[in-house]
Design a protein around this motif. Structure first.
Motif, PDB file in Angstrom:
ATOM      1  N   LEU A 131       6.287  -4.416  -4.561  1.00 61.10           N
ATOM      2  CA  LEU A 131       5.510  -5.418  -3.836  1.00 61.10           C
ATOM      3  C   LEU A 131       5.946  -5.495  -2.381  1.00 61.10           C
ATOM      4  O   LEU A 131       5.111  -5.659  -1.477  1.00 61.10           O
ATOM      5  N   ALA A 132       7.243  -5.359  -2.132  1.00 61.11           N
ATOM      6  CA  ALA A 132       7.730  -5.361  -0.754  1.00 61.11           C
ATOM      7  C   ALA A 132       7.163  -4.178   0.025  1.00 61.11           C
ATOM      8  O   ALA A 132       6.781  -4.313   1.203  1.00 61.11           O
ATOM      9  N   ALA A 183       0.730  -4.697   6.165  1.00 61.68           N
ATOM     10  CA  ALA A 183       0.863  -5.203   7.529  1.00 61.68           C
ATOM     11  C   ALA A 183       0.646  -4.074   8.543  1.00 61.68           C
ATOM     12  O   ALA A 183      -0.026  -4.258   9.569  1.00 61.68           O
ATOM     13  N   ASP A 186       3.472  -4.919   0.715  1.00 61.93           N
ATOM     14  CA  ASP A 186       3.324  -5.934   1.763  1.00 61.93           C
ATOM     15  C   ASP A 186       3.537  -5.335   3.152  1.00 61.93           C
ATOM     16  O   ASP A 186       2.767  -5.588   4.087  1.00 61.93           O
TER      17      ASP A 186
END
Length: 215
Positions: A37-38, A45, A41
């Motif tokens: 998930l990191a 971005a 994310d």
């Protein structure tokens, strides 16, 4: 933007990425959902900043990305630039790429009636007869494989008209072919290798191992 040739993509030295059927693909081994998930994310971005958005598949132990410039109909420099950015993000997170695990399956149907069959398969698989682009039936939701309508001369209905095109990284193809042969298959035709090699199972059903090379 102009699309890049296969040689231009290979010359870009995108260590984490491989060109499969149409786009750039990367697979990262995250080990757990939180790390994945990191990565998603941070990649999201970067994609927002670039105003260019990859397809992303988040699973418990891995994340897969596909980059393709739909408006240009292929891979462009902006895909290469974003691929490099995602690779740097993964490296900063300590996440390893596993390009040898990449695979993409498309269904190929031999037909002399592409214009007639395309809308039928698009309607059946995606719910809309309009989801045909050239010789391809495309599901933009990513739920069904790409269906490629392969042009052929008119002929009597053969015993096999559908076959799998198994896209693998160009540096994995030999191992994949060897594994299939060791499992009881045989090479039917390698005259077009490394672009594609035709294999058959013990009953004669055929499939192609495809790479981006010499296309």
């Amino acid at each position: 933007m102009e699309t890049l040739t296969v040689d231009q993509i290979l010359d870009a030295s995108l260590t984490d990425w491989r060109r499969l059927a149409q786009g750039l693909h990367a697979r990262y081994r995250t080990g757990d959902f939180r790390t994945g998930l990191a990565l998603v994310d941070a990649a999201a971005a970067a994609a927002e900043t670039a105003n260019h958005h990859p397809d992303i598949a988040l699973r418990h132990g891995s994340v897969e990305f596909r980059l393709l410039s739909h408006d240009a109909g292929g891979v462009t420099q902006r895909d290469v630039d974003l691929a490099r950015r995602i690779s740097r993000i993964a490296a900063d997170l300590g996440v390893d790429a596993t390009p040898q695990r990449l695979v993409m399956v498309e269904l190929a149907l031999d037909t002399a009636r592409v214009a007639e069959l395309g809308p039928f398969w698009a309607a059946l698989l995606t719910g809309s007869a309009d989801n045909v682009h050239g010789d391809d039936v495309i599901d933009r939701t990513g739920q069904v494989p790409l269906v490629w309508l392969q042009h052929t001369e008119p002929h009597e209905t053969p015993r096999q008209r559908f076959h799998f095109d198994v896209w693998v990284p160009h540096d994995v193809a030999d191992d994949r072919i060897a594994a299939a042969v060791a499992a009881g298959g045989r090479v039917v035709d390698d005259s077009s290798a490394p672009s594609f090699t035709v294999l058959a199972d013990p009953e004669g059903n055929r499939a192609c191992v495809c790479t981006c090379l010499e296309r």
